[in-house]
Design an enzyme around this catalytic site. Structure first.
Site, PDB file in Angstrom:
ATOM      1  N   ASP A  24     -47.533  -3.208 -35.444  1.00 17.11           N
ATOM      2  CA  ASP A  24     -46.866  -2.716 -34.190  1.00 17.11           C
ATOM      3  C   ASP A  24     -47.761  -2.365 -33.287  1.00 17.11           C
ATOM      4  OD1 ASP A  24     -44.627  -1.827 -32.835  1.00 17.11           O
ATOM      5  OD2 ASP A  24     -44.342   0.036 -33.996  1.00 17.11           O
ATOM      6  N   ARG A  28     -47.146  -2.031 -26.052  1.00 16.92           N
ATOM      7  CA  ARG A  28     -47.992  -1.031 -25.502  1.00 16.92           C
ATOM      8  C   ARG A  28     -49.348  -1.288 -25.232  1.00 16.92           C
ATOM      9  NH1 ARG A  28     -46.251   3.173 -30.207  1.00 16.92           N
ATOM     10  NH2 ARG A  28     -45.669   1.154 -30.864  1.00 16.92           N
ATOM     11  N   ARG A  37     -45.537  -7.866 -21.743  1.00 15.61           N
ATOM     12  CA  ARG A  37     -45.524  -7.595 -23.199  1.00 15.61           C
ATOM     13  C   ARG A  37     -46.019  -8.942 -24.312  1.00 15.61           C
ATOM     14  NH1 ARG A  37     -42.712  -3.432 -25.316  1.00 15.61           N
ATOM     15  NH2 ARG A  37     -42.309  -4.573 -27.202  1.00 15.61           N
ATOM     16  N   ASN A  72     -35.166  -7.249 -33.927  1.00 19.04           N
ATOM     17  CA  ASN A  72     -35.792  -7.509 -32.745  1.00 19.04           C
ATOM     18  C   ASN A  72     -34.987  -8.535 -31.889  1.00 19.04           C
ATOM     19  OD1 ASN A  72     -39.191  -7.292 -34.511  1.00 19.04           O
ATOM     20  ND2 ASN A  72     -38.130  -5.977 -33.141  1.00 19.04           N
TER      21      ASN A  72
HETATM   22  C1  IPE Z   1     -40.984  -3.417 -36.553  1.00 20.11           C
HETATM   23  O1  IPE Z   1     -41.520  -2.978 -35.387  1.00 20.11           O
HETATM   24  C2  IPE Z   1     -40.838  -4.804 -36.544  1.00 20.11           C
HETATM   25  C3  IPE Z   1     -42.238  -5.653 -36.532  1.00 20.11           C
HETATM   26  C4  IPE Z   1     -43.484  -4.987 -36.436  1.00 20.11           C
HETATM   27  C5  IPE Z   1     -42.018  -7.041 -36.491  1.00 20.11           C
HETATM   28  P1  IPE Z   1     -40.389  -2.442 -34.144  1.00 20.11           P
HETATM   29  O2  IPE Z   1     -41.316  -2.196 -32.919  1.00 20.11           O
HETATM   30  O3  IPE Z   1     -39.500  -3.397 -33.741  1.00 20.11           O
HETATM   31  O4  IPE Z   1     -39.774  -1.031 -34.608  1.00 20.11           O
HETATM   32  P2  IPE Z   1     -39.300   0.195 -33.977  1.00 20.11           P
HETATM   33  O5  IPE Z   1     -38.171  -0.643 -33.097  1.00 20.11           O
HETATM   34  O6  IPE Z   1     -40.143   0.632 -33.361  1.00 20.11           O
HETATM   35  O7  IPE Z   1     -38.693   0.940 -35.110  1.00 20.11           O
HETATM   36  C1  IPE Z   2     -44.750  -5.393 -32.727  1.00 19.39           C
HETATM   37  O1  IPE Z   2     -45.375  -4.914 -31.339  1.00 19.39           O
HETATM   38  C2  IPE Z   2     -44.562  -6.765 -32.787  1.00 19.39           C
HETATM   39  C3  IPE Z   2     -42.981  -7.134 -32.726  1.00 19.39           C
HETATM   40  C4  IPE Z   2     -42.058  -6.175 -33.125  1.00 19.39           C
HETATM   41  C5  IPE Z   2     -42.456  -8.581 -32.598  1.00 19.39           C
HETATM   42  P1  IPE Z   2     -44.067  -4.370 -30.305  1.00 19.39           P
HETATM   43  O2  IPE Z   2     -43.731  -5.337 -29.479  1.00 19.39           O
HETATM   44  O3  IPE Z   2     -43.058  -3.636 -31.136  1.00 19.39           O
HETATM   45  O4  IPE Z   2     -44.903  -3.258 -29.650  1.00 19.39           O
HETATM   46  P2  IPE Z   2     -44.659  -2.118 -29.023  1.00 19.39           P
HETATM   47  O5  IPE Z   2     -44.128  -1.081 -30.192  1.00 19.39           O
HETATM   48  O6  IPE Z   2     -43.633  -2.156 -28.200  1.00 19.39           O
HETATM   49  O7  IPE Z   2     -45.793  -1.363 -28.564  1.00 19.39           O
HETATM   50 MG    MG Z   3     -42.576  -1.554 -31.938  1.00 16.11          MG
END
Ligand code: IPE
Ligand code: IPE
Ligand code: MG
Length: 246
Positions: A24, A28, A37, A72
């Site tokens: 995760d 950010r 992103r 997602n």
């Molecule tokens: C969890 O991360 C899913 C993956 C890392 C693929 P998210 O960013 O989707 O989770 P939430 O929405 O913060 O719970």
């Molecule tokens: C994790 O990074 C990857 C996926 C969920 C595909 P994020 O895209 O959730 O990154 P943040 O949490 O928005 O920083």
């Molecule tokens: Mg995330």
């Protein structure tokens, strides 16, 4: 009867045999740099190889990574399409290196909603690496723990309806045979990057007795040194599985 935990690696005493990672923080990481992103997702994908290659040295035999959750799909069409295209490109680009490194790749999650080209690539990668045994890499793509349990229960119910299974035989040993992870040991250690302390529907059944590490590092900054430190600190944890420590 209580189920016996899988033994830890014989290669490195006390090592987590199976590590699962919620990768995760890509979004950010990109935002901090004033970039879209998807730039973060590309940087995140680049981190995977180093972590996979570090596994044997740390005694990790199984690595499971969360790439895309069933939730997602709620993101913008641009981000979802960009991620799907990244997965296709990743498989095409990494196939050779994964084969050469002795990595066996499996995918978990529901493939139904994925596009045909991606499904073909996923099947190819699984077949091309199926003789490998050095590292077992499982990629969770369109994966959700609740969805997995629901799909498993549906198949189990079909077997009951067909007379292949007695309702009285459904127990803690039977149900996991219907999960996507049926050939994998349960994770010993679950790591989540980016400072969020939640599991976001990842490996709900399988992580019942996992140890957790929630770390602040954003996924594109996660290094093999940090991975090694987490594996080492796993080794000194007292896993009691409900019993009393010796
Ligand atoms: C969890 O991360 C899913 C993956 C890392 C693929 P998210 O960013 O989707 O989770 P939430 O929405 O913060 O719970
Ligand atoms: C994790 O990074 C990857 C996926 C969920 C595909 P994020 O895209 O959730 O990154 P943040 O949490 O928005 O920083
Ligand atoms: Mg995330």
């Amino acid at each position: 009867m209580p189920s016996t935990p899988h033994p830890t690696s014989e290669l490195v005493p006390g090592a987590p045999r199976h590590v699962a990672i919620i990768m995760d923080g890509n979004g950010r990481w990109a935002t901090q740099r004033g970039r879209p992103r998807l730039f973060g997702h590309h940087a995140g994908a680049k981190r995977v190889r180093e972590i996979v290659e570090a596994c044997p040295g740390f005694g990790v035999e199984y690595l499971t990574i969360f790439a895309f959750s069933t939730e997602n799909w709620k993101r913008t069409q641009v981000e979802v399409a960009g991620l799907m295209s990244l997965f296709r490109r990743y498989i095409t680009k990494e196939m050779k290196a994964l084969k050469a490194e002795g990595v066996r790749v499996r995918f978990i999650g529901d493939r139904v909603r994925l596009d045909d080209k991606l499904i073909r690539l996923m099947n190819d990668l699984e077949q091309e690496t199926e003789i490998n045994t050095r590292v077992h890499l499982t990629i969770a793509l369109n994966y959700g723990g609740r969805d997995e349990v629901a799909r498993a229960t549906r198949r189990l119910a079909q077997d009951v309806a067909a007379g292949k299974l007695e309702p009285a035989d459904v127990d803690e040993e039977t149900l996991p045979r219907y999960l996507d992870t049926c050939v994998l040991p349960d994770p010993d250690l679950v790591i989540r990057t980016s400072g969020e302390a939640r599991i976001s529907n990842f490996l709900l059944w399988q992580s019942a007795y996992a140890e957790y590490e929630f770390i602040d590092t954003l996924w594109p900054d996660f290094s093999k040194q940090e991975f090694g430190r987490l594996c080492a600190s796993f080794g000194v944890r007292d896993r009691r599985f409900g019993a009393v420590s010796r």
